[in-house]
Design a protein around this motif. Structure first.
Motif, PDB file in Angstrom:
ATOM      1  N   SER D 149       9.234  -3.122  -2.851  1.00 39.47           N
ATOM      2  CA  SER D 149       8.195  -3.031  -1.832  1.00 39.47           C
ATOM      3  C   SER D 149       7.597  -1.627  -1.856  1.00 39.47           C
ATOM      4  O   SER D 149       8.150  -0.716  -2.463  1.00 39.47           O
ATOM      5  N   GLY D 150       6.436  -1.472  -1.202  1.00 39.80           N
ATOM      6  CA  GLY D 150       5.756  -0.178  -1.190  1.00 39.80           C
ATOM      7  C   GLY D 150       6.667   0.943  -0.704  1.00 39.80           C
ATOM      8  O   GLY D 150       6.773   1.997  -1.336  1.00 39.80           O
ATOM      9  N   GLY D 151       7.340   0.719   0.384  1.00 37.33           N
ATOM     10  CA  GLY D 151       8.207   1.749   0.944  1.00 37.33           C
ATOM     11  C   GLY D 151       9.338   2.101  -0.003  1.00 37.33           C
ATOM     12  O   GLY D 151       9.738   3.264  -0.130  1.00 37.33           O
TER      13      GLY D 151
ATOM     14  N   LYS E  57       7.703  -8.010   4.506  1.00 42.05           N
ATOM     15  CA  LYS E  57       6.444  -8.122   5.235  1.00 42.05           C
ATOM     16  C   LYS E  57       5.304  -8.403   4.262  1.00 42.05           C
ATOM     17  O   LYS E  57       4.474  -9.300   4.480  1.00 42.05           O
ATOM     18  N   THR E  58       5.269  -7.637   3.181  1.00 43.15           N
ATOM     19  CA  THR E  58       4.209  -7.849   2.202  1.00 43.15           C
ATOM     20  C   THR E  58       4.327  -9.244   1.583  1.00 43.15           C
ATOM     21  O   THR E  58       3.334  -9.949   1.396  1.00 43.15           O
ATOM     22  N   THR E  59       5.563  -9.631   1.306  1.00 42.89           N
ATOM     23  CA  THR E  59       5.788 -10.962   0.750  1.00 42.89           C
ATOM     24  C   THR E  59       5.237 -12.032   1.693  1.00 42.89           C
ATOM     25  O   THR E  59       4.538 -12.963   1.267  1.00 42.89           O
ATOM     26  N   PHE E  93      -4.879  -4.601   1.365  1.00 43.48           N
ATOM     27  CA  PHE E  93      -3.600  -4.501   0.670  1.00 43.48           C
ATOM     28  C   PHE E  93      -2.941  -3.159   0.907  1.00 43.48           C
ATOM     29  O   PHE E  93      -3.599  -2.145   1.105  1.00 43.48           O
ATOM     30  N   GLN E  94      -1.616  -3.206   0.844  1.00 38.89           N
ATOM     31  CA  GLN E  94      -0.858  -1.976   0.979  1.00 38.89           C
ATOM     32  C   GLN E  94      -1.210  -0.997  -0.155  1.00 38.89           C
ATOM     33  O   GLN E  94      -1.342   0.196   0.055  1.00 38.89           O
ATOM     34  N   GLU E  95      -1.403  -1.552  -1.364  1.00 42.18           N
ATOM     35  CA  GLU E  95      -1.780  -0.689  -2.495  1.00 42.18           C
ATOM     36  C   GLU E  95      -3.291  -0.515  -2.507  1.00 42.18           C
ATOM     37  O   GLU E  95      -3.971  -0.982  -3.418  1.00 42.18           O
ATOM     38  N   MET E 171      -3.688  -7.481   7.404  1.00 41.96           N
ATOM     39  CA  MET E 171      -3.692  -6.058   7.034  1.00 41.96           C
ATOM     40  C   MET E 171      -2.272  -5.587   6.779  1.00 41.96           C
ATOM     41  O   MET E 171      -1.385  -5.800   7.597  1.00 41.96           O
ATOM     42  N   ASP E 172      -2.082  -4.940   5.649  1.00 46.09           N
ATOM     43  CA  ASP E 172      -0.746  -4.498   5.268  1.00 46.09           C
ATOM     44  C   ASP E 172      -0.689  -2.968   5.332  1.00 46.09           C
ATOM     45  O   ASP E 172      -1.134  -2.286   4.409  1.00 46.09           O
ATOM     46  N   GLU E 173      -0.129  -2.478   6.388  1.00 44.66           N
ATOM     47  CA  GLU E 173      -0.044  -1.031   6.600  1.00 44.66           C
ATOM     48  C   GLU E 173      -1.366  -0.341   6.277  1.00 44.66           C
ATOM     49  O   GLU E 173      -1.421   0.551   5.427  1.00 44.66           O
ATOM     50  N   PRO E 174      -2.404  -0.718   6.971  1.00 46.55           N
ATOM     51  CA  PRO E 174      -3.729  -0.245   6.568  1.00 46.55           C
ATOM     52  C   PRO E 174      -3.991   1.208   6.928  1.00 46.55           C
ATOM     53  O   PRO E 174      -4.930   1.802   6.417  1.00 46.55           O
TER      54      PRO E 174
HETATM   55 MG   LIG Z   1       4.952  -3.880   1.857  1.00 44.40          MG
END
Ligand SMILES: [Mg+2]
Ligand SMILES: Nc1ncnc2c1ncn2[C@@H]1O[C@H](COP(=O)(O)OP(=O)(O)OP(=O)(O)O)[C@@H](O)[C@H]1O
Ligand SMILES: Nc1ncnc2c1ncn2[C@@H]1O[C@H](COP(=O)(O)OP(=O)(O)OP(=O)(O)O)[C@@H](O)[C@H]1O
Ligand SMILES: [Mg+2]
Lengths: 282, 302, 281, 298, 298
Positions: D149-151, E57-59, E93-95, E171-174
């Motif tokens: 995951s990103g973190g 969460k992202t998943t 996206f988070q990325e 929104m993923d950790e925007p």
């Molecule tokens: Mg994530």
């Protein structure tokens, strides 16, 4: 995909959930489907061909056996050709990647060498061969060099482009951690250019086979290309076609080998590309 | 597919000019064709020739069979080989021939100046460069070795284009090379020594090459073929009689250095094909295994 | 930074840059290239003169230059160059167009790609040279023969590069495109195309050289009019100097093609790290 | 104030940033990201840098790391002008995802710089294991970065820097992608590391609480083109803990002080004029940086 | 509780996640990222999702967006099982860096989805301009993403989603890469957008304050393999403001409640056993997720 039974973490995208068997069958169908269809078409269209240069496929296939399997040609012609091809190809890999990394990493080196390389690249092998013969004689060395002289370009160009496109953040990471010299070359430059290098290998392989044939147009007395050209010169057209088929087959087999290598060397890349769509909707 | 208008123009065209494509290699041997065009011998027969460059026998045969050329120049061994594969080609008229004089022919086997090889017999077991394997050069070389009392069975042949041969011999990459003009002269200029005149020695007055066409052309355009043969005959005769003009015409279609062109030995351009020599050649081809069955050369000769 | 005076125009900005500044611009590159080429020519002069190989077979640059000067005066030579360039350009254009279209179709429809892979691998290594009889049979010693061979050889170069380029799409960027419901065409135009572009440009450069080689080889072997035919004439006449002069000409054509390709690349890939990296220090 | 007069012979500051200026000159856009930065950092300091988004924090860090040549001014590290990345320095990049090698496992990613340092295998493995465990990733050494995951990726980048045992550690928003709890833990990790190893740390963050909690000093940057707006000394006790420290009155004061500066920073840059960020070739655009709250008027 | 019995005919929930499970099957590593998630989101809801790093969460978001096929269970959107990205949905996206097309300028990046929606040119430009200004980037439309700072890139991604005017926004950790002040502004932007357009929003964050401030509900996820630990209704007044709301007593209470759950989450997962994350083929590794605070013992 939907609910229900698909708890097993398999791929349910293929439709038939018959698992491994299904996948193998599909693979076989994918590999053989189109070729078989095309061959059938050829067979039918050429069935009563009168044209001397386009004999019926049936005849070609019948001759295939005699020409290649029931003679010593596999050993006397195909094997030497393959050896020369592999030698030329491997040398091309070393030279192409080596030079490519150098040229791709240093802008000035590229500016300096590019015109000369482009010049050499544009010289057709049939006229290059006499020059090579002046230096390397007629033996296997010359033929390996001819193969090399063609294979090296796709690898070189792709390596150069791959090296130039290395992610800046990774480059900086290496600079910061003092990763230099061979470690940097291997862990950063080559690895990150590797997807593109493999593209170059793939191109080079087929170019190599072509040049293997061309090299055997000169001063050869054995080889697959030599045989094909002899057939052509002596109007043994059916035999010539069997040779062309064999070349194609060889190309295919070598490509499969290369694919296996690619799967192994680039597994991270496929993982990276596919991780997020595994079991995906598409 | 052929652009030639001879298909549709009326045979024996009253006033109409037949456009004819002839496939030929840009070498000394086809000087009569170019000379004939320059002299207008073909015009006289209401033929307009377009010479298309080819690079060898097999391309010429293919071109003729596919109708790309009406006529083409090729050596007789290629013709015999094609015939043995049931390709319906047939000679129309002579192309060129050996002068028949050992010591003064347009081709021969050369060795480096310091080579131990003294004569044709000495070539036995050596590495000899030839332009095409299983063709006229190796067949005649073998024959002249045998005639000189040598063993022709274990020669190592190396296939090389003629232009590469002087370098190969002088660089001792091969023991000997069977070259033709202008490389024969070039090699000698560079010091190479002649040990055999294989064309002249193998078979007396051997016909080396012919202009040929498909049987179909010959039978369906008999008139055109006849006129071509007549014009060609005139040209051959003229060339034979005017060697200086023949040397000059070389400058129009080859890149032979004028100094070299003045020194080369020209081939003979007789009026007729030497049928006997062709049959002998065909028999030699059976002996050497180039073809499987003996063939009767009258099938391919006019 | 702004109101006028504070910031000198970008061109004049970076005199202070430390150590590893770029310095040489495009002009500098061209100069280096010329220098490289000059070096090559000097080597070519020295090798035969030193006796490493006989000047009879590999003439020194000066003699080649003489022959070249002579050639340049001949109408026949220019006609040959035109013929070759025509065959080359037409063949290349057809090959690139076909390669791009087929590449994108196969690249975006996985099933098609899967089912054609083996056939492609089978056809690719069949040498154009082996197709010469077929070409002569079909089209004779004409432009069309040359085109057949050129297209056949160059097409695969483009196709393979495009296929690999399409595969290289960033997964996150691809997902972005999907979630915004971008249509297939938009995805091709705005996502796949830019991603595959660097690969395609390499493909074009490869194909351009291959097309040139094949055009000349075809002329050489089939006898179609063009530089190859001239080379054949020079070769079979034993005119070594003009033969090398002609080879030099083909090589120079190759260099010219590359210069054009590089120009194209700078123009269309200004966003790409490989091009970006060259502008900043 | 121009620092050019300062001679490098005073042994104190490890790092001296003098009149640093950086202009990005592009084809269609020239940006003066940093106008004039002058400050110094002593050996063993822990300095936090805060500033609005786009202020030039990353630019500053990259100049210090020797990755970017300043347009003018200079960065002096241990008495010598920085020309390239100095040895013994580790950087955690803001683009954590792209700074990990996708062809290496987590373990290999962390280990690579150590190999370069020519450490013995056993020592390397120990460092890798410890640092991965320290960031809470002891269980995924064999995974590839793109399987995380990103973190988790961000923590791998952090673990790599930690395992390297640098003298000077530059971190660019290193905790941006991790959850609050993990973040707190990582903050404590950084402080304990700093205290244990005496490493000099420059820590870029956009979290004011974090800056105050972590640092000895907080540098507040203006928005672009950038100058130093304030240099707040954090006089909290050396022993800090997440609950106690954060609820102390002094913490709240300092936090308010920094916050006030940041508020100012948003509306003030090194440029007294009305154009905090100039896009040379788009003069028709409003150059005043808009506040998101304007959005209501749409 | 298994939601499989719920029939899709009740018009209420827009989104129904039912017994969602996702296992990443890799060559050397199989991870059960999500074990069993069931919840639903009504039309026009604003739901925040919090959970430890690596929780899934992202998943979850990618499953909802139709980018990832669940291993089992299903995601039902507007009565139909999600098979691919549904129309009218936007995802941040988070990325963020990689989700912007480097070959397009900021403006073109934002405009591309609008072209797809077949909006008129004038309307498109208006939307692009407004949304860029809303995120404070009105002055850089001609820049390329790689010429921007991290936070600016993230805001471009946000602007693109906002300009798209979606029905449902994931929104993923925007706001992970933007500074505190900008973040507050963007939070208000999201709320005003939500109130104005009635869009349904699923907002992943690791900032508890942010979750409580923004949401109507906060879903707390356990650490991997993931289940829903808690579903906190946020009963703060609809009109919120950064100062007032955040200093209210109820805010503090809710914050504490969520924080408590997160603390639990770190140590508890859907799995009662000792293996919160199963690394199938690296059994020799400690599978218990280590806490960073263990680092002190190094
Ligand atoms: Mg994530
Ligand atoms: N490669 C580049 N080319 C042109 N401009 C750039 C480049 N990199 C950064 N900039 C500009 O420089 C300014 C400062 O960028 P920088 O990345 O240093 O900001 P930052 O403080 O790190 O912001 P954030 O907190 O959002 O990461 C920005 O206006 C940005 O647009
Ligand atoms: N492509 C993948 N292949 C294998 N495992 C994966 C993949 N993507 C994610 N995972 C694993 O799934 C778990 C959940 O990942 P996910 O990205 O959903 O977490 P997250 O909650 O978004 O975390 P963060 O807050 O750090 O972004 C992690 O353990 C991760 O390692
Ligand atoms: Mg930054």
């Amino acid at each position: 995909m939907s609910v229900g039974s698909t708890t097993e973490p398999g791929r349910n995208s293929v439709g038939a959930v018959a698992g491994t068997v299904g996948r193998v069958l599909r693979w076989v169908a994918a590999v053989l489907g189109l070729p078989v269809a095309l061959l059938t078409l050829w067979w039918v269209l050429s069935a009563d061909s009168e044209t001397f240069y386009l004999p019926p496929l049936a005849e070609i296939l019948a001759a295939f056996d005699d020409v290649w399997l029931h003679s010593d040609r596999l050993q006397a012609d195909v094997l030497p050709s393959l050896l020369r091809l592999s030698a030329g190809f491997l040398l091309a890999v070393v030279l192409g990647v080596g030079l490519g990394v150098l040229i791709g990493s240093f802008r000035r080196v590229r500016a300096f060498l590019e015109p000369v390389l482009e010049f050499l690249r544009a010289v057709p092998p049939p006229v290059l061969v006499p020059v090579l013969m002046l230096f390397a004689g007629f033996g296997n060395t010359m033929k390996v060099l001819v193969v090399l002289s063609g294979c090296v370009w796709p690898i070189l160009l792709n390596t150069v482009e791959g090296v130039r496109a290395v992610d800046e953040v990774l480059t900086e990471t290496c600079r910061c951690y003092g990763i230099r010299g061979p470690a940097r070359l291997w862990h950063l430059v080559v690895r990150s250019a590797s997807p593109q290098i493999v593209t170059g290998l793939r191109q080079a392989l087929s170019v190599g086979i072509i040049l293997m044939v061309i090299s055997e147009m000169f001063a050869a007395n054995n080889g697959l290309g030599f045989s094909i050209i002899q057939f052509q010169r002596t109007f043994a057209v059916t035999n010539m076609w069997t040779g062309i088929l064999l070349l194609g087959l060889l190309g295919f087999l070598l490509a499969v080998l290369l694919r296996l290598f690619e799967r192994w060397a680039l597994h991270w890349y496929f993982g990276l590309r596919q991780s997020q769509r595994n079991d995906g909707h598409r | 597919a052929c652009g030639s208008s001879s298909d549709d123009s009326p045979e024996g065209g009253s006033g109409g000019v037949d456009k004819v494509k002839v496939g030929a290699i840009p070498i000394v041997d086809v000087a009569p064709l170019h000379l004939g065009i320059a002299k207008g011998f073909f015009r006289e027969q209401n033929i307009e020739i377009e010479v298309v460059n080819t690079t060898g026998g097999s391309i010429a045969v293919t071109g003729v069979v596919s109708g790309q050329f009406d006529f083409a120049f090729g050596n007789v061994v290629s013709l015999i080989q094609a015939r043995s594969q049931n390709i319906p080609v047939k000679a129309v008229t002579v192309g060129n021939a050996s002068t028949g004089k050992p010591g003064e022919d347009f081709g021969g086997v050369v060795v480096p100046p310091d080579s131990p090889i003294k004569d044709a017999a000495g070539l036995a077991g050596k590495n000899i460069a030839i332009n095409n394997l299983n063709n006229i050069t190796d067949t005649t070389t073998r024959a002249s070795i045998r005639k000189a009392g040598g063993d022709a069975s274990n020669i190592k042949w190396t296939e090389l284009p003629f232009p590469e041969m002087p370098a190969a011999v002088m660089g001792k990459r091969v023991d000997a090379a069977m070259v033709v003009e202008p490389f024969f002269t070039i090699a000698q200029n560079q010091g190479a020594r002649v040990v055999a005149y294989n064309f002249a020695e193998a078979i007396p007055n051997m016909t080396v090459a012919a202009y040929f066409a498909t049987e179909q052309t010959i039978s369906q355009k008999a008139d055109l073929t006849g006129r071509f043969k007549t014009a060609m005959g005139t040209s051959l005769k003229y060339a034979q009689e005017h060697p200086d003009e023949a040397r000059q015409v070389l400058q129009t279609y080859t890149k032979i250095d004028p100094a070299v062109a003045a020194k080369i030995v020209l081939p003979a351009w007789p009026a007729e094909i030497n049928r006997e020599s062709v049959q002998t050649l065909a028999d030699l081809m059976v002996t050497d295994g180039l073809i499987k069955e003996k063939i009767d050369v009258s099938e391919i000769l006019p | 930074m702004t109101p006028a005076a504070t910031v000198p125009p970008p061109a004049a900005t970076a005199p202070v840059s430390t150590g590893r500044s770029g310095g040489t611009g495009r002009g500098g590159n061209a100069l280096l290239g010329l220098l490289g080429f000059a070096t090559f020519l000097v080597v070519l002069e020295v090798v035969p003169r030193s006796g490493l190989v006989s000047a009879n077979y590999l003439p020194p640059t000066s003699r080649i230059a003489g022959a070249l000067a002579e050639l340049l005066g001949e109408g026949r030579f220019w006609a040959a160059v035109t013929d070759t360039l025509r065959g080359w350009f037409l063949g290349l254009a057809i090959a690139v167009a076909l390669g791009v279209v087929v590449g994108f179709v196969l690249g975006t429809v996985p099933v098609l790609r899967e089912f054609t892979a083996s056939t492609i691998e089978f056809l690719r290594p069949i040498p154009s040279v082996a197709l010469i009889p077929l070409a002569v049979l079909l089209f004779g010693s004409e432009l069309r023969s040359v085109l057949l061979l050129v297209v056949y050889a160059a097409f695969w170069q483009v196709l393979v590069q495009v296929l690999y380029g399409v595969r290289d799409v960033d997964p996150v960027a691809r997902d972005t495109a999907y979630t915004f419901g971008l249509s297939r065409w938009t995805r091709i135009r705005h996502l796949l195309w830019p991603t595959a572009l660097p690969y395609l440009l390499t493909g074009i450069r490869l194909a351009a050289a291959v097309a040139l080689i094949l055009a000349i080889t075809a002329e050489l072997i089939i006898g179609a009019p063009g530089l190859g035919n001239e080379i054949n004439r020079a070769q079979s006449g034993g005119a070594v100097d003009s033969m090398y002069a002609l080879i030099i000409v083909t090589g120079l054509l190759g260099v010219a093609v590359n210069v054009l390709a590089r120009r194209l690349e700078r123009a269309v890939l200004s966003w790409h790290p490989s091009v970006r990296g060259e502008e900043s220090p | 104030m121009n620092a050019t007069g300062i001679s490098p012979d005073d042994a104190g500051p490890l790092l001296d940033v003098r009149a640093l200026r950086k202009v990005y000159a592009g084809r269609n856009r020239s940006v003066e990201a940093v106008r004039d930065l002058t400050f110094s950092v002593g050996t063993g300091d822990l300095v936090c840098v805060v500033g609005p988004s786009g202020a030039g924090k990353t630019t500053l860090l990259r100049c210090i790391a020797g990755l970017l040549a300043p347009t003018s001014g200079e960065v002096v590290l241990e008495g010598a002008a920085v020309q390239g990345p100095p040895p013994g320095m580790a950087v955690v990049f803001q683009e954590y995802g792209r700074s990990l090698f996708p062809w290496m496992t987590v373990q290999q990613n962390v280990e690579l710089p150590l190999k370069q340092k020519k450490l013995l295998r056993a020592r390397r493995q120990e460092l890798v294991r410890n640092s991965l465990e320290a960031v809470g990733l002891g269980d995924v050494p064999r995974a590839y970065p793109w399987q995380l995951s990103g973190g988790m990726q961000q923590r791998v980048a952090l673990a790599r820097a930690v395992a390297y045992e640098p003298h000077i550690l530059l971190m660019d928003e290193p905790f941006a992608a991790v959850d609050a709890q993990t973040r707190a833990d990582l903050e404590d990790l950084v402080r304990s590391l700093w205290q244990r190893l005496g490493v000099t740390i420059l820590f870029v963050t956009h979290d004011i609480d974090e800056a105050v909690y972590l640092g000895q000093r907080v540098l507040v940057l203006s928005s672009s083109p950038t100058v130093v707006l304030d240099d707040v000394a954090i006089d909290l006790p050396a022993e800090r803990d997440q609950l106690g420290t954060r609820s102390s009155a002094r913490f709240a004061e300092l936090r308010a002080q920094v916050f006030g500066q940041i508020q100012r920073a948003k509306h003030q840059s090194g440029d007294p004029g009305p154009t905090p960020e100039t896009t040379l070739e788009t003069p028709e655009e409003t150059t005043e940086e808009r506040q998101p709250t304007d959005a209501g008027s749409r």
